[in-house]
Design a protein around this motif. Structure first.
Motif, PDB file in Angstrom:
ATOM      1  N   LEU A   1      46.576  37.711  39.903  1.00 50.94           N
ATOM      2  CA  LEU A   1      46.104  38.883  40.654  1.00 50.94           C
ATOM      3  C   LEU A   1      47.192  39.943  40.785  1.00 50.94           C
ATOM      4  CD1 LEU A   1      44.125  36.961  43.420  1.00 50.94           C
ATOM      5  CD2 LEU A   1      43.135  38.407  41.619  1.00 50.94           C
TER       6      LEU A   1
ATOM      7  N   LEU B   1      40.809  36.961  46.991  1.00 50.20           N
ATOM      8  CA  LEU B   1      40.760  38.375  47.375  1.00 50.20           C
ATOM      9  C   LEU B   1      39.954  38.566  48.658  1.00 50.20           C
ATOM     10  CD1 LEU B   1      40.287  40.200  43.958  1.00 50.20           C
ATOM     11  CD2 LEU B   1      42.273  40.320  45.472  1.00 50.20           C
ATOM     12  N   ASP B   2      38.828  37.871  48.772  1.00 51.81           N
ATOM     13  CA  ASP B   2      38.019  37.964  49.991  1.00 51.81           C
ATOM     14  C   ASP B   2      38.813  37.490  51.207  1.00 51.81           C
ATOM     15  OD1 ASP B   2      35.841  38.933  48.591  1.00 51.81           O
ATOM     16  OD2 ASP B   2      34.831  36.989  48.456  1.00 51.81           O
TER      17      ASP B   2
ATOM     18  N   LEU C   1      39.227  39.151  37.882  1.00 51.94           N
ATOM     19  CA  LEU C   1      38.040  39.082  38.724  1.00 51.94           C
ATOM     20  C   LEU C   1      36.989  38.118  38.187  1.00 51.94           C
ATOM     21  CD1 LEU C   1      37.590  42.854  39.629  1.00 51.94           C
ATOM     22  CD2 LEU C   1      38.458  41.018  41.102  1.00 51.94           C
TER      23      LEU C   1
ATOM     24  N   LEU D   1      41.181  48.118  42.918  1.00 54.53           N
ATOM     25  CA  LEU D   1      39.765  47.784  43.024  1.00 54.53           C
ATOM     26  C   LEU D   1      38.915  49.049  42.993  1.00 54.53           C
ATOM     27  CD1 LEU D   1      39.901  44.959  45.708  1.00 54.53           C
ATOM     28  CD2 LEU D   1      39.303  44.719  43.296  1.00 54.53           C
TER      29      LEU D   1
ATOM     30  N   ARG E   1      39.713  33.286  42.249  1.00 55.55           N
ATOM     31  CA  ARG E   1      40.487  34.505  42.520  1.00 55.55           C
ATOM     32  C   ARG E   1      39.688  35.488  43.367  1.00 55.55           C
ATOM     33  NH1 ARG E   1      42.993  33.103  37.423  1.00 55.55           N
ATOM     34  NH2 ARG E   1      41.485  34.219  36.150  1.00 55.55           N
ATOM     35  N   ARG E   2      38.378  35.548  43.150  1.00 49.93           N
ATOM     36  CA  ARG E   2      37.553  36.424  43.991  1.00 49.93           C
ATOM     37  C   ARG E   2      37.559  35.918  45.434  1.00 49.93           C
ATOM     38  NH1 ARG E   2      34.066  36.015  39.481  1.00 49.93           N
ATOM     39  NH2 ARG E   2      32.593  34.760  40.690  1.00 49.93           N
ATOM     40  N   ARG E   3      37.528  34.619  45.611  1.00 49.83           N
ATOM     41  CA  ARG E   3      37.582  34.054  46.964  1.00 49.83           C
ATOM     42  C   ARG E   3      38.936  34.336  47.616  1.00 49.83           C
ATOM     43  NH1 ARG E   3      35.323  28.111  47.228  1.00 49.83           N
ATOM     44  NH2 ARG E   3      35.517  28.560  49.444  1.00 49.83           N
TER      45      ARG E   3
ATOM     46  N   PRO F   1      36.032  32.792  39.883  1.00 55.41           N
ATOM     47  CA  PRO F   1      35.508  32.755  41.256  1.00 55.41           C
ATOM     48  C   PRO F   1      36.560  32.399  42.302  1.00 55.41           C
ATOM     49  CG  PRO F   1      34.543  30.989  39.913  1.00 55.41           C
ATOM     50  CD  PRO F   1      35.363  31.844  38.999  1.00 55.41           C
TER      51      PRO F   1
END
Length: 113
Positions: free
Chosen positions: A49, A17-18, A8, A73, A13-15, A11
């Motif tokens: 991930l 996931l989003d 996480l 999560l 990887r967060r995008r 950034p």
């Protein structure tokens, strides 16, 4: 937990996931079309991930389709909530001790200045 937090921290990887959460399920090709990252980079990020347990992938013909695993999560969010509550309690104790040790403000200091 360390793998989840490391995954996480990035950034991109967060995008990813989003984007997966918005689609419900997507291929690396679809994700690469939406993000400023190559398909090969998306595949590598999806591997991170996946190892962290944040996404799951399955084959559908020649394509691999990925989806978010909300359970990992949720576990991480609950852990973070506990850590935050512990820090809130510690900070409240520090504040209480600081206020108890501070001399009372009788207004004379401000009036005499």
């Amino acid at each position: 937990m360390a793998e989840v937090l490391a995954a996480l921290a990035d950034p991109t990887r967060r995008r990813i996931l989003d984007a997966l959460a918005a689609h419900g399920e997507a291929t690396a090709t679809v994700l690469a079309g939406e993000l400023p990252v190559s398909r090969q980079a998306i595949v590598k990020h999806l591997g991170v991930l996946d190892r962290a347990g944040l996404v799951t992938g399955h084959r559908e013909g020649r394509e691999a389709r990925y989806a978010v695993r909300p359970d990992r999560l949720s576990v991480t969010a609950r852990w973070m909530d506990r850590v935050a509550a512990d820090w809130d309690a510690r900070l409240a104790t520090i504040k209480r001790l600081a206020e108890a040790a501070a001399p009372p403000d009788d207004g004379a200091t401000a009036a005499g200045a």
